[in-house]
Design an enzyme around this catalytic site. Structure first.
Site, short mmCIF file in Angstrom:
data_model
loop_
_atom_site.label_atom_id
_atom_site.label_comp_id
_atom_site.label_asym_id
_atom_site.label_seq_id
_atom_site.Cartn_x
_atom_site.Cartn_y
_atom_site.Cartn_z
N HIS A 35 11.73 12.32 -1.35
CA HIS A 35 12.35 12.55 -2.66
C HIS A 35 12.05 13.96 -3.17
O HIS A 35 12.04 14.19 -4.37
CB HIS A 35 11.89 11.53 -3.70
N SER A 77 20.50 41.84 -3.40
CA SER A 77 21.48 41.59 -4.45
C SER A 77 22.02 42.93 -4.91
O SER A 77 21.29 43.91 -4.96
CB SER A 77 20.81 40.86 -5.61
N LYS A 88 15.68 41.20 -5.39
CA LYS A 88 16.10 40.03 -4.62
C LYS A 88 16.11 40.24 -3.12
O LYS A 88 16.44 41.30 -2.62
CB LYS A 88 17.52 39.60 -5.05
N GLU A 140 21.79 30.14 4.10
CA GLU A 140 22.80 29.62 3.17
C GLU A 140 24.17 29.51 3.83
O GLU A 140 24.89 28.53 3.65
CB GLU A 140 22.88 30.51 1.93
#
Ligand code: ARG
Length: 468
Positions: free
Chosen positions: A158, A286, A292, A299
């Site tokens: 979980h 970024s 970043k 992804e």
């Protein structure tokens, strides 16, 4: 030569409207079957000579012509013509232009069994290459686990901290998944590896074609017995795309596995976890936020699972309403197939590279794994060893956890009196329960994240992967 010579002879007085030609062409994507198409044609011609349809000289000129065309295609010098519709007609038309005997090549053959054999040849190679790359990915996972063999992290259910596991154990979970993927692809391969040539358009041929001979030339043989494998029903032979669906399904599951691995990496690389660092070469920045460093490869791998699953759905939907046998709808199979193969191969390759360029932050892992609550279940097992029924032990440890929460003390800093206040089954040896190294040594079951067992599994996979 115009398309009318090859496919619209006699029956048609004019070629298709330009718009129709553009709508129905497949050369823009099936050109990549050229090597298989040439190989299949040479095998077919060799057989035609064997049964007396072609003379030796004709076979020689056909073979020479096809090989020459192949060299030109490989060198990027071949002129593909949209009006010739597909790879089969482009190559055959060009051959016939150069070699008169080319007009005999299509004897006893249809584009329906031709495209089926081309795609099977192509997919067979593709699966073998993917297989090799999947083993490489397994190696990268084993290497990452082995290089960090002492690192312990929390295992999660979980997405809540559950029980401690070796980092290597987590890596090996994916090695197991990939092993099943490989088995599925190899199983699929055995059904791809059947030769449909000789099925003709739908009903075989009245000519005495030697199907087994062609199958042998194209290595459609049983891997153990060496016996040729040919399709057993001409209607099925031209319209069966099950093997593609199987490949797409195995690929979809592989893509889902890679997506889950990506998700783990994305979580781990976040500041909140900080378990791993991915090398700059496999991350991007970024355009706005200078600090970043994004895990884009992971992804994108997660994102690409969507299109691979979509390709499987597209293929199933394509087939579901088709009456026997070949219908032009089937031309739509190839882009889904190519896209599936290209996408999973790229994902596997990039994931392998990324893992080879990933390091583990042992400090962050140790901090997370030092959470004593991860050992609450060990505490219940302790009480079980002292003779308490598990349900009761579960309840007792629940109370101890509650006490720790209430008093603001970590579980492992409660005093023996605190423990004994909840149950007199606790003895001085309870402190041992919070020694993480000892806790890992206690996990001795096959498949458990125990110290010895994880070492054994790492060794087993290292050995196994060295043999493939
Ligand atoms: N380009 C076609 C395909 O991909 C080849 C087979 C065409 N056969 C036919 N009868 N039109 O399916």
């Amino acid at each position: 030569m115009s398309s009318s010579v090859v496919s619209r002879s006699g029956r048609f007085s004019a070629g298709p409207a330009a718009e129709v030609a553009a709508f129905s062409e497949s050369i823009s994507f099936d050109w990549r079957l050229w090597a298989q198409d040439i190989r299949g044609s040479i095998a077919h011609a060799t057989m035609l000579q064997k049964i007396g349809v072609l003379t030796k000289t004709e076979l020689k000129s056909i073979r020479g012509g096809l090989e020459e065309i192949g060299r030109e295609i490989a060198a990027g010098k071949f002129q593909w013509k949209l009006e010739l519709e597909d790879v089969h007609m482009n190559i055959e038309a060009e051959l016939t232009k150069r070699v008169p005997a080319g007009a005999k090549l299509h004897t006893g053959r249809s584009r329906n069994d031709q495209v089926a054999v081309d795609v099977r040849l192509w997919l067979r190679d593709e699966i073998e290459a993917l297989d090799g790359e999947l083993h490489g990915l397994q190696r990268a996972l084993v290497d990452l686990g082995a290089a960090n063999a002492d690192v312990i992290i929390p295992g999660y259910t979980h997405l809540q901290r559950a029980q401690p596991v070796f980092f290597a154990h987590h890596c090996l979970a994916y090695v197991e998944m990939l092993a099943r993927d490989i088995e599925r692809f190899e199983d699929c391969w055995s059904r791809v590896n059947v030769c449909p040539l000789g099925s003709g358009a739908i009903a075989g041929s009245t000519l005495p074609l030697d199907r087994e001979f062609v199958a042998e030339l194209l290595e459609f043989t049983h891997p153990r017995t060496g016996k040729p494998r040919v399709t057993q029903n001409s209607m099925d032979g031209v319209s069966d795309r099950d093997f593609m669906v199987e490949f797409a399904a195995a690929s979809a599951l592989l893509a889902v596995h890679l997506s889950r691995l990506s998700e783990d990496l994305i979580l781990w690389v976040s500041s909140e976890f900080g378990f791993i660092k991915i090398a700059d070469a496999y991350t991007t920045g970024s355009s706005l936020m200078p600090q970043k460093k994004n895990p884009d490869v992971a992804e994108l791998t997660r994102g690409k699972a969507g299109r691979v699953v979509g390709n499987l759905m597209a293929l199933l939907t394509l087939l579901k309403g088709l009456p026997m046998t070949y219908n032009r709808d089937l031309q739509e199979d190839k882009e889904r197939l190519f896209d599936t193969a290209d996408t999973v191969r790229a994902c596997v390759r990039l994931m392998t590279g990324m893992l080879a360029n990933t390091s583990v932050n042992a400090g962050a892992c140790a901090r997370a794994a030092s959470d004593p609550l991860l050992l609450a279940t060990d505490l219940a097992d302790y009480l079980v060893r002292k003779g308490m029924p598990f349900r009761e032990a579960h309840h007792v440890v629940g109370s101890v956890v509650g006490l720790a929460e209430m008093t603001g003390k970590p579980l492992n800093e409660l005093s023996l009196e605190d423990f004994r206040g909840v149950s007199d089954r606790f003895g001085p040896d309870v402190v041992d329960m919070f020694d993480l190294r000892k806790a890992m040594a206690r996990r001795q079951l096959t498949g458990a994240p125990g110290t010895k067992e994880v070492k054994r599994q790492l060794a087993r996979w290292t050995k196994r992967l060295a043999q493939v």
